[in-house]
Design a protein around this motif. Sequence first.
Motif, PDB file in Angstrom:
ATOM      1  N   UNK A 170      14.601   3.865   4.461  1.00  0.00           N
ATOM      2  CA  UNK A 170      13.759   3.726   5.657  1.00  0.00           C
ATOM      3  C   UNK A 170      12.328   4.195   5.401  1.00  0.00           C
ATOM      4  N   UNK A 171      12.053   4.667   4.182  1.00  0.00           N
ATOM      5  CA  UNK A 171      10.722   5.195   3.863  1.00  0.00           C
ATOM      6  C   UNK A 171       9.818   4.125   3.273  1.00  0.00           C
ATOM      7  N   UNK A 172       8.577   4.108   3.720  1.00  0.00           N
ATOM      8  CA  UNK A 172       7.581   3.221   3.145  1.00  0.00           C
ATOM      9  C   UNK A 172       7.019   3.904   1.898  1.00  0.00           C
ATOM     10  N   UNK A 173       6.993   3.178   0.766  1.00  0.00           N
ATOM     11  CA  UNK A 173       6.552   3.747  -0.510  1.00  0.00           C
ATOM     12  C   UNK A 173       5.509   2.824  -1.148  1.00  0.00           C
ATOM     13  N   UNK A 174       4.574   3.381  -1.944  1.00  0.00           N
ATOM     14  CA  UNK A 174       3.575   2.532  -2.610  1.00  0.00           C
ATOM     15  C   UNK A 174       4.124   1.839  -3.852  1.00  0.00           C
ATOM     16  N   UNK A 175       5.150   2.440  -4.481  1.00  0.00           N
ATOM     17  CA  UNK A 175       5.766   1.852  -5.660  1.00  0.00           C
ATOM     18  C   UNK A 175       7.168   2.411  -5.814  1.00  0.00           C
ATOM     19  N   UNK A 176       7.958   1.734  -6.619  1.00  0.00           N
ATOM     20  CA  UNK A 176       9.343   2.164  -6.829  1.00  0.00           C
ATOM     21  C   UNK A 176       9.815   1.685  -8.195  1.00  0.00           C
ATOM     22  N   UNK A 177      10.614   2.502  -8.830  1.00  0.00           N
ATOM     23  CA  UNK A 177      11.220   2.182 -10.116  1.00  0.00           C
ATOM     24  C   UNK A 177      12.651   1.751  -9.834  1.00  0.00           C
ATOM     25  N   UNK A 178      13.020   0.528 -10.220  1.00  0.00           N
ATOM     26  CA  UNK A 178      14.361   0.021  -9.968  1.00  0.00           C
ATOM     27  C   UNK A 178      15.201   0.052 -11.237  1.00  0.00           C
ATOM     28  N   UNK A 179      16.318   0.764 -11.171  1.00  0.00           N
ATOM     29  CA  UNK A 179      17.351   0.702 -12.205  1.00  0.00           C
ATOM     30  C   UNK A 179      18.439  -0.220 -11.664  1.00  0.00           C
ATOM     31  N   UNK A 180      19.372  -0.615 -12.510  1.00  0.00           N
ATOM     32  CA  UNK A 180      20.444  -1.509 -12.066  1.00  0.00           C
ATOM     33  C   UNK A 180      21.149  -0.884 -10.859  1.00  0.00           C
ATOM     34  N   UNK A 181      21.263  -1.685  -9.798  1.00  0.00           N
ATOM     35  CA  UNK A 181      21.900  -1.244  -8.567  1.00  0.00           C
ATOM     36  C   UNK A 181      20.928  -0.786  -7.491  1.00  0.00           C
TER      37      UNK A 181
END
Length: 128
Positions: free
Chosen positions: A73-84
Motif C-alpha cells: 500500500x506504500x508509494x515508492x520511487x523505486x523497487x528491486x524485484x526478486x522472483x516472486x
Amino acid sequence: MSTLFRFIPRVGASIDPRQDRLIEDTAIIVGRAPDCGLRMKRDGLRFHHAVLREDGANIWVEALPGGTLKKGSAEVPNVHLAVGDSVRIGPFIFTLVAPDETGPPADHVVTVTAAEEGAIDEAAQAKS
C-alpha cells in the motif's frame, strides 16, 4: 536483457499466451507514449511512467517523473524485484516470476495483471 511480459486479464485468471511480448533491451520504459518499449493505452498510466532495468537475476523498477509505483500500500520511487516480488505500475501489477518452458526463452519473465477491469484489453490493443 530479454524480458518476456505475460499478460493476465485479471487477478485469478490464466495467462493468455497470444498476448505474450518479448522485449530485448537493457532498459524498458513502460507507458502510453509511442516510443515506450512496453506501450499500454490505459488511463492511470503516464506517457512515460516507469523504467525496468536488469540487475543480474533481478529487475530494478524506477518511477519516471510524475509516475508512481506502489509496493503493497506504500508509494515508492523505486523497487528491486526478486522472483516472486510485485509492484503496481498504474492500473497493472508487475510480478517477476521464474522463467519456464511455456514461452520463448528469456532472461526474465514478468507477469502483468490488470488491477482494474478492462486494463488488459487495452494492453492487447496497444500491441497492434
